[in-house]
Design an enzyme around this catalytic site. Structure first.
Site, PDB file in Angstrom:
ATOM      1  N   ASP A 182       0.994  34.283  35.254  1.00 46.36           N
ATOM      2  CA  ASP A 182       0.906  35.719  34.969  1.00 46.36           C
ATOM      3  C   ASP A 182       0.394  35.963  33.559  1.00 46.36           C
ATOM      4  OD1 ASP A 182       1.554  36.810  37.358  1.00 46.36           O
ATOM      5  OD2 ASP A 182       3.660  37.211  36.890  1.00 46.36           O
TER       6      ASP A 182
ATOM      7  N   ASP B 119       3.217  35.845  47.284  1.00 45.70           N
ATOM      8  CA  ASP B 119       3.971  35.831  46.024  1.00 45.70           C
ATOM      9  C   ASP B 119       5.450  35.532  46.253  1.00 45.70           C
ATOM     10  OD1 ASP B 119       4.372  36.133  43.306  1.00 45.70           O
ATOM     11  OD2 ASP B 119       3.360  38.065  43.188  1.00 45.70           O
TER      12      ASP B 119
HETATM   13  C1  GLA Z   1       3.708  38.596  40.311  1.00 46.80           C
HETATM   14  C2  GLA Z   1       2.299  38.067  40.362  1.00 46.80           C
HETATM   15  C3  GLA Z   1       1.362  39.080  39.769  1.00 46.80           C
HETATM   16  C4  GLA Z   1       1.463  40.362  40.544  1.00 46.80           C
HETATM   17  C5  GLA Z   1       2.894  40.852  40.519  1.00 46.80           C
HETATM   18  C6  GLA Z   1       3.082  42.045  41.431  1.00 46.80           C
HETATM   19  O1  GLA Z   1       4.179  38.687  39.020  1.00 46.80           O
HETATM   20  O2  GLA Z   1       2.193  36.844  39.706  1.00 46.80           O
HETATM   21  O3  GLA Z   1       0.039  38.589  39.789  1.00 46.80           O
HETATM   22  O4  GLA Z   1       1.029  40.139  41.861  1.00 46.80           O
HETATM   23  O5  GLA Z   1       3.793  39.848  40.964  1.00 46.80           O
HETATM   24  O6  GLA Z   1       4.372  42.487  41.455  1.00 46.80           O
END
Ligand code: GLA
Length: 731
Positions: free
Chosen positions: A550, A480
């Site tokens: 997301d 990420d």
């Molecule tokens: C990002 C990712 C999510 C999750 C969050 C965790 O937003 O896209 O899927 O993993 O971080 O903090």
């Protein structure tokens, strides 16, 4: 093997061609390279159809020439120089030792070779054997400045794809400063274009956006240090009449995950230039005597038959020749991720029932998301401390991953390797790892800061920490990146070279990824950056799939996944079923619709399975079993977009197996109406005379019927509905 590249010595014309496309350019007066043609394949170019000469006021001529009809300012070129009479956007800007920015790059020589040379340290399309492509390297030179530019062109034998990149070499005795180095330029004459780009925002990525190209300069770019949610590094130039199935489309897909720029200029006489490369914003590069600078590459696609054909070329080349992981041909495991199920509020005992439930539903992998490390109870701490949080896993991470493995599920884990929290042991031990401008407080974003990945010692620290975890039997990593770069500065570089930091940052990340993916070929890597903030072809070189957004709302996902499919294969697009009301939009959609949208990509769940009703669990069990039966077709079949949800009430797409034996059609209706107009879905890509049977109703149709009469869409008296058709050809 037939040659794919020819040079006509007499007419000084290069011709790159295969059965689908031709690309032509010539060496003109003053050894200036001039673009002639990119489009449908032609068998032979006789050399006559050249750019006309005409005296145009205020467009100057070559030094020493009396020909007033020849001007660098109007000539379609392959790679334009700066400061010597072409007033359009230059491909390259170099400051020389005497302070000048002027160059006149002229043809010097060329080389044709089988295969494709490796671009050091960069992601790229590759070849499996040297016969499947040929590469032309044309060397340009500015004799006064003693600088060379190699233009690299690779044409694949059976694809409508050409890759382009450039490499600058400083043959002078002094250092020079590169202010801009594009990977490619393409000039078009007598064409009226629309641009299609994929803009967006966090949780709202890659919308299909089409606009007319008019006079002036239009730029699609990222200045965020990464390819970004905000403007994907893909642009198409299409004829004003082009649609999904007809008309010309030129695609430009940049294999790079840092700052990018696609600049498009319509000039004084209606010609269009596109220049693609690393963004020159805050970029400069000290190129010492004898050194080279290699740009990333661009994948150029030409389609004479609309956007679907262009996309299929991208799906193919990225899936087959950009993604390297052994998983590229493997059906991807159906996972459950605990992020939207628990956020930070979990421990081993709370997760085990979710794992148990996943097992009983047929789910194949459990992914432990953010919050398992350091002292991470919320997003304000611990980034950089990649050690298990003992409060949540009192017997260590291995104890939990063993439990998951005992249930016969694979075990995946989340990392955010490029980041640091102020409240972390890493920061307390190495204040200087945090990227910041001396004396200036850096700006937080999501309460976190960026590590200076341009420095080897920073990368080594993170690598060592990650290896300790990954050696413990991890099957999958979600990589990420939850903020963008600001306060860009590296203590590893002298003040005069701070313009190199953005590019060195991403080169550093690539290097770390190369080490990790080589060391762990059995780990499935999934890219992520606050959802789809780094959904690009460069990333696909290391990670065969990426978290698309997301935003898990099924209706929002229609436009996001539709837009993403323009440039990226379905096997890279991950999609999860989440709870309602949806956490991003508050919308309540039926479980079936959520599942049908997620099944249109690499499928998974992201909710607390233990909180579902018995009926819902039964439904999930069926969904999982069904997806397993179709996932090969979805992940590796030919994908066609049928109806664009961007401005409409419906979305539709379909998947066809390569032998056209099996077909899945997905139709989504957003809102219901009291007196609905009837609509149809017309299929494509089938064998005309074969009989296709609906697997559920057993009704039979010929391909011609489905592709001409089409199917009446169901009328639903409910919002947010979906319908799937599954056909198999009768033997
Ligand atoms: C990002 C990712 C999510 C999750 C969050 C965790 O937003 O896209 O899927 O993993 O971080 O903090």
């Amino acid at each position: 093997m037939q040659d794919l590249i020819e040079f006509d010595e007499q007419r000084k014309v290069f011709h790159l061609h295969n059965t689908k496309i031709s690309y032509l350019f010539s060496v003109e007066d003053g050894n200036v390279l001039s673009h002639l043609y990119f489009g449908k394949a032609i068998t032979k170019y006789h050399g006559q159809l050249r750019y006309p000469r005409i005296d145009r006021g205020f467009s100057g001529n070559l030094p020493g020439s009396t020909d007033r009809g020849f001007s660098r300012d109007t000539l379609p070129q392959e790679y334009s120089s700066n400061g010597t009479g072409d007033y359009r956007i230059p491909a390259v800007i170099i400051q020389h030792n005497n302070g000048s920015y002027a160059d006149a790059f002229c043809f010097k020589n060329y080389k044709i070779e089988n295969g494709k040379p490796q671009l050091e340290g960069l992601p790229q399309a590759y070849v499996k054997n040297p016969n499947e492509a040929q590469t032309l390297t044309v060397t340009l030179e500015d004799q006064i400045n003693q600088i060379e530019v190699d233009l690299l062109y690779t044409i694949y034998r059976n694809r409508a794809v050409i890759t382009r990149a450039a490499c600058v070499k400083n043959n002078s005795k002094d250092s020079v400063t590169l202010e801009k180095v594009a990977s490619m330029q393409l000039d078009f004459v007598a064409k009226k274009f629309d641009s299609i780009c994929l803009p967006g925002a966090h949780a709202n990525e890659r919308h299909f956006d089409r606009a007319k190209i008019d006079y002036g300069v239009k730029s699609f770019e990222s200045r965020r240090g990464t390819s970004s949610h905000h403007m994907n590094p893909f642009v198409a130039l299409v004829d004003e009449k082009t649609d999904e199935f007809s008309g010309e489309a030129y695609g430009f897909n940049f294999v790079y995950s840092g700052n990018h720029a696609f600049q498009i200029e319509k000039d004084q006489i209606g010609q269009t230039r596109i220049v693609v490369g690393i963004n020159d914003y805050d970029f400069s590069w000290k190129l010492d005597a004898g050194k080279t600078f290699q740009t990333p590459e661009v994948l150029l696609v030409y389609s004479a038959n609309g956007l679907n054909e262009m996309s299929q070329e991208y799906h193919h080349i990225i899936r087959e020749r950009v993604v390297r992981s052994k998983f590229k041909y493997q059906e991807r495991p159906i996972l459950v991720n605990n992020w939207e199920a628990t956020y930070f509020d979990f421990d081993e005992e709370k997760l085990k029932p979710i794992v148990d439930e996943a097992k009983s539903l047929g789910i194949e992998m459990f992914v432990l998301d953010d919050g398992w490390f350091g002292k991470r109870d919320d997003d304000t701490s611990s980034l950089g401390d990649w050690k298990v949080y003992h409060k949540k896993f009192p017997q260590g991470l291995k104890h939990f991953s063993d439990y998951v493995h005992e249930q016969k599920l694979k075990f995946g884990i989340w990392f955010e390797p490029e980041m640091i929290s102020i409240d972390s042991d890493l920061y307390r031990a190495h204040l200087d790892y945090l990227m910041q401008v001396p004396k200036r407080d850096p700006s937080p974003s999501r309460s976190q800061f960026v590590l200076d990945m341009s420095r080897a010692e920073v990368r080594d620290n993170i690598y060592t920490q990650m290896v300790e975890i990954l050696d413990e039997g991890i099957d999958y990593v979600k990589w990420d990146m939850n903020r963008h770069l600001s306060d860009v500065y590296s203590l590893g570089l002298p003040p005069k070279q701070q313009g190199e930091v953005y590019h060195r940052y991403i080169l550093g990340v690539y290097e770390l990824l190369e080490k990790l993916t080589q060391r762990y070929p059995n780990i499935l890597f999934e890219g992520c950056s606050g959802g789809g903030g780094r959904f690009d072809a460069g990333w696909a070189y290391y990670m065969p799939q990426s978290w698309t957004s997301d935003n898990t709302d099924a209706i929002a996902r229609l436009t996001i996944q539709y837009g993403t499919s323009l440039a990226y294969p379905i096997s890279t697009i991950t999609a999860h079923v989440s709870a309602i009301p949806n956490h991003q939009t508050g919308r309540k959609t039926p479980l079936k619709t959520r599942s049908d949208v997620a099944m249109s990509g690499v499928f998974g769940y992201e909710l607390d399975l233990t909180q579902m009703t018995l009926q819902e669990k039964n439904d999930v069990k069926e969904q999982v079993a069904f997806y397993k039966s179709i996932r090969k077709l979805v992940q590796f079949g030919d994908f066609y977009r049928l109806k664009n949800p961007t401005n409409g009430n419906q979305a539709a797409w379909m998947f066809v197996s390569s032998n056209r034996d099996e077909v899945m059609v997905f139709v989504f209706q957003i809102l219901a109406f009291a007196q609905p107009e009837f609509t149809k879905t017309i299929l494509v890509g089938l064998d005309e005379d074969r009989t296709y049977q609906d697997v559920v109703t057993k009704e039979e149709f010929t391909g011609l019927e489905l592709m001409n009469l089409g199917i009446y869409d169901p009328v639903a008296q409910e919002d947010y509905t979906s319908k799937i058709y599954h056909f198999k050809a009768l033997k």
